[in-house]
Design an enzyme around this catalytic site. Structure first.
Site, PDB file in Angstrom:
ATOM      1  N   ARG A   1       0.858  -1.210   0.000  1.00 28.16           N
ATOM      2  CA  ARG A   1       0.000   0.000   0.000  1.00 28.16           C
ATOM      3  C   ARG A   1       0.881   1.242   0.000  1.00 28.16           C
ATOM      4  O   ARG A   1       0.630   2.212  -0.709  1.00 28.16           O
ATOM      5  CB  ARG A   1      -0.940   0.005   1.222  1.00 28.16           C
ATOM      6  CG  ARG A   1      -1.589   1.361   1.421  1.00 28.16           C
ATOM      7  CD  ARG A   1      -2.827   1.364   2.305  1.00 28.16           C
ATOM      8  NE  ARG A   1      -2.729   0.582   3.506  1.00 28.16           N
ATOM      9  CZ  ARG A   1      -2.059   0.937   4.617  1.00 28.16           C
ATOM     10  NH1 ARG A   1      -1.383   2.076   4.669  1.00 28.16           N
ATOM     11  NH2 ARG A   1      -2.046   0.154   5.668  1.00 28.16           N
TER      12      ARG A   1
ATOM     13  N   LYS B   1      -7.925   6.198 -19.286  1.00 32.11           N
ATOM     14  CA  LYS B   1      -8.164   6.736 -20.626  1.00 32.11           C
ATOM     15  C   LYS B   1      -6.922   6.566 -21.511  1.00 32.11           C
ATOM     16  O   LYS B   1      -6.427   5.476 -21.656  1.00 32.11           O
ATOM     17  CB  LYS B   1      -8.627   8.183 -20.494  1.00 32.11           C
ATOM     18  CG  LYS B   1      -9.731   8.392 -19.433  1.00 32.11           C
ATOM     19  CD  LYS B   1     -10.973   7.591 -19.748  1.00 32.11           C
ATOM     20  CE  LYS B   1     -12.176   7.797 -18.875  1.00 32.11           C
ATOM     21  NZ  LYS B   1     -12.104   7.854 -17.458  1.00 32.11           N
TER      22      LYS B   1
ATOM     23  N   TYR C   1     -15.609  17.359 -15.619  1.00 33.03           N
ATOM     24  CA  TYR C   1     -16.117  15.978 -15.648  1.00 33.03           C
ATOM     25  C   TYR C   1     -17.160  15.800 -14.541  1.00 33.03           C
ATOM     26  O   TYR C   1     -16.939  16.240 -13.393  1.00 33.03           O
ATOM     27  CB  TYR C   1     -14.933  15.017 -15.471  1.00 33.03           C
ATOM     28  CG  TYR C   1     -15.381  13.608 -15.166  1.00 33.03           C
ATOM     29  CD1 TYR C   1     -16.183  12.911 -16.059  1.00 33.03           C
ATOM     30  CD2 TYR C   1     -15.020  12.982 -13.982  1.00 33.03           C
ATOM     31  CE1 TYR C   1     -16.616  11.621 -15.776  1.00 33.03           C
ATOM     32  CE2 TYR C   1     -15.436  11.700 -13.691  1.00 33.03           C
ATOM     33  CZ  TYR C   1     -16.238  11.023 -14.594  1.00 33.03           C
ATOM     34  OH  TYR C   1     -16.676   9.764 -14.303  1.00 33.03           O
TER      35      TYR C   1
ATOM     36  N   ASP D   1      -6.579  18.817 -14.653  1.00 33.82           N
ATOM     37  CA  ASP D   1      -6.969  17.502 -15.170  1.00 33.82           C
ATOM     38  C   ASP D   1      -6.526  17.428 -16.630  1.00 33.82           C
ATOM     39  O   ASP D   1      -7.040  18.138 -17.489  1.00 33.82           O
ATOM     40  CB  ASP D   1      -8.490  17.348 -15.047  1.00 33.82           C
ATOM     41  CG  ASP D   1      -8.948  15.929 -15.391  1.00 33.82           C
ATOM     42  OD1 ASP D   1      -8.241  15.246 -16.147  1.00 33.82           O
ATOM     43  OD2 ASP D   1     -10.018  15.522 -14.900  1.00 33.82           O
TER      44      ASP D   1
HETATM   45  N1  PLP Z   1     -11.308  13.228 -15.264  1.00 31.84           N
HETATM   46  C1  PLP Z   1     -11.869  13.111 -16.476  1.00 31.84           C
HETATM   47  C2  PLP Z   1     -11.697  14.221 -17.479  1.00 31.84           C
HETATM   48  C3  PLP Z   1     -12.604  11.970 -16.792  1.00 31.84           C
HETATM   49  O1  PLP Z   1     -13.151  11.876 -18.010  1.00 31.84           O
HETATM   50  C4  PLP Z   1     -12.744  10.947 -15.826  1.00 31.84           C
HETATM   51  C5  PLP Z   1     -13.526   9.737 -16.117  1.00 31.84           C
HETATM   52  O2  PLP Z   1     -14.225   9.660 -17.103  1.00 31.84           O
HETATM   53  C6  PLP Z   1     -12.152  11.112 -14.568  1.00 31.84           C
HETATM   54  C7  PLP Z   1     -11.419  12.267 -14.322  1.00 31.84           C
HETATM   55  C8  PLP Z   1     -12.292  10.062 -13.489  1.00 31.84           C
HETATM   56  O3  PLP Z   1     -11.522   8.952 -13.781  1.00 31.84           O
HETATM   57  P1  PLP Z   1     -11.872   7.444 -13.325  1.00 31.84           P
HETATM   58  O4  PLP Z   1     -13.117   7.039 -14.049  1.00 31.84           O
HETATM   59  O5  PLP Z   1     -10.651   6.669 -13.721  1.00 31.84           O
HETATM   60  O6  PLP Z   1     -12.085   7.465 -11.855  1.00 31.84           O
END
Ligand code: PLP
Length: 388
Positions: free
Chosen positions: A52, A201, A104, A176
């Site tokens: 961890r 992604k 998001y 992000d």
């Molecule tokens: N940030 C963006 C721009 C996203 O599109 C997503 C998920 O679609 C996330 C964060 C969150 O990621 P996760 O689904 O891996 O938790």
């Protein structure tokens, strides 16, 4: 396009973790699944003691991303959302956080619900509205979250300019970078303090890992966040780190093909009479086009559009596509299609969603790397049937 360092990214990505095995000379970094590590003797720890806290495979992946993002400390988390949540550990009840109104849906949900419980004070703002942004910064926030390009409307903000204004009032900036990956944008180089990704992604790129990563510019901030990641137990697994590191090696080359296809898809959609608006920063008339040219090394492969005929037409489009898969997520090699209001952004209240411009006729596409003729033929068929 900006960014001289992008030239070396292909090599850095391919070489990540190569020749690091001191025991057997394995060319590819081995996977270490052991949850625990022996001590050499009483109170005499090795580099790793418990997975961890630290794991060799995860550490290799973290370092690879930190290198690509030109940062100091990389922290691999279990999901993209746990990277976002990790950043929230920096905040106390009186601290103010500024988030974009169209980020998001999962991030929006997390920040609004934690704020409702009094974990911090929240200001939601259209970051392209200079007056509103200035007013928010005047309140001296502790943290400003940026998402550029935004999900799902591909709005852009000038990261360097906003970061300077944030630093003037003492705010940390976290970006992000999920939609572009370090292959196309490096926010730390633009001044930001933290960059984070859903590695689910583009970074992993094969839709078989859910993960996150966060990189800090400064060592001390990275160490503080790494301490919290261990403390709350959100570090990523060795197996996911191994797969994501494997995916990372082809990131720059995948992005090239994704973008080549996306440009053609965007032009095709722009001229299509079933479509009202196409949101794609590669268009010269996109409001963020000049910012994209300045701070990105490409326009990315995500786009969205408003379909004529509302939800009824959206349903017909989805029912008639054969190549595109109707699914959450993005950034995998396969083309995906999504209806943000009922899928990725369903976590937002309808009023907030509509205010952010995410209409019920909005469709988002993650353009894959299949043959472009097959992609266009599928869209042409689906779109013509959507209007019947
Ligand atoms: N940030 C963006 C721009 C996203 O599109 C997503 C998920 O679609 C996330 C964060 C969150 O990621 P996760 O689904 O891996 O938790």
């Amino acid at each position: 396009m900006s960014n001289a360092k992008v030239k070396n990214i292909t090599t850095s990505a391919v070489r990540a973790g190569i020749n690091t095995d001191k025991h057997h000379g394995a060319v590819v970094a081995p996977i270490h699944l052991s949850s625990t590590y022996s001590l050499k003797g009483f109170n005499d720890k090795r580099q790793f003691d418990y997975s961890r806290t630290g794991n060799p495979t995860r550490a290799t992946f973290a370092q690879a991303i930190a290198d690509l993002e030109q940062g100091s400390v990389g922290i691999v988390t279990s999901t993209g959302m746990s990277s976002v949540h990790l950043i929230c550990q920096l905040l106390s009840t009186e601290d103010i956080v500024v988030i974009p109104h169209d980020c998001y849906g999962g991030s929006f949900r997390l920040f609004t619900h934690l704020a409702k419980r009094g974990q911090f004070q929240l200001i939601v703002v259209d970051q392209n509205d200079q007056t509103a942004l200035k007013a928010a910064l005047a309140k001296q926030p502790k943290l400003v979250l940026l998402e550029s390009p935004s999900n799902p409307l591909l709005r852009l903000v000038d990261i360097e300019e906003i970061t300077k204004a944030c630093h003037d009032v003492g705010a940390l900036v976290a970006v992000d970078n999920t939609f572009l990956s370090p292959a196309l944008q490096q926010p730390l180089e633009l001044g930001a303090d933290i960059v984070f990704h859903s590695t689910t992604k583009y970074i992993n790129g094969h839709s078989d890992v859910v993960g996150g990563v966060l990189v800090t510019k400064e060592q001390a901030l990275g160490e503080e966040l790494a301490w919290w990641a261990n403390c709350i137990g959100i570090t990523g697994s060795a197996f996911d780190s191994f797969l994501a590191l494997r995916g990372l090696k082809t990131l720059p080359i995948r992005m090239k093909q994704h973008q080549e296809n996306a440009l053609q898809v965007a032009s095709f959609l722009k001229d299509h009479n079933a479509i009202d608006n196409v949101y794609f920063p590669g268009f010269e008339d996109h409001p963020g086009h000049e910012i994209a040219k300045k701070q990105q090394a490409g326009f990315g492969a995500m786009l969205s559009f408003d379909l004529k005929g509302g939800v009824a037409a959206v349903k017909k489009l989805f029912a008639n596509l054969e190549l595109f898969t109707l699914a959450q997520s993005l950034g995998g090699v396969e083309s995906l299609i999504n209806h943000p209001p009922t899928m990725t952004h369903a976590g937002m209240e309808e009023s907030a969603r509509l205010e952010a411009g995410i209409t019920n006729s909005l469709v988002r596409i993650s353009v894959g790397i299949e043959d472009i003729n097959d992609i266009l033929a599928d869209l042409a068929n689906g779109l013509s049937k959507s209007q019947l």
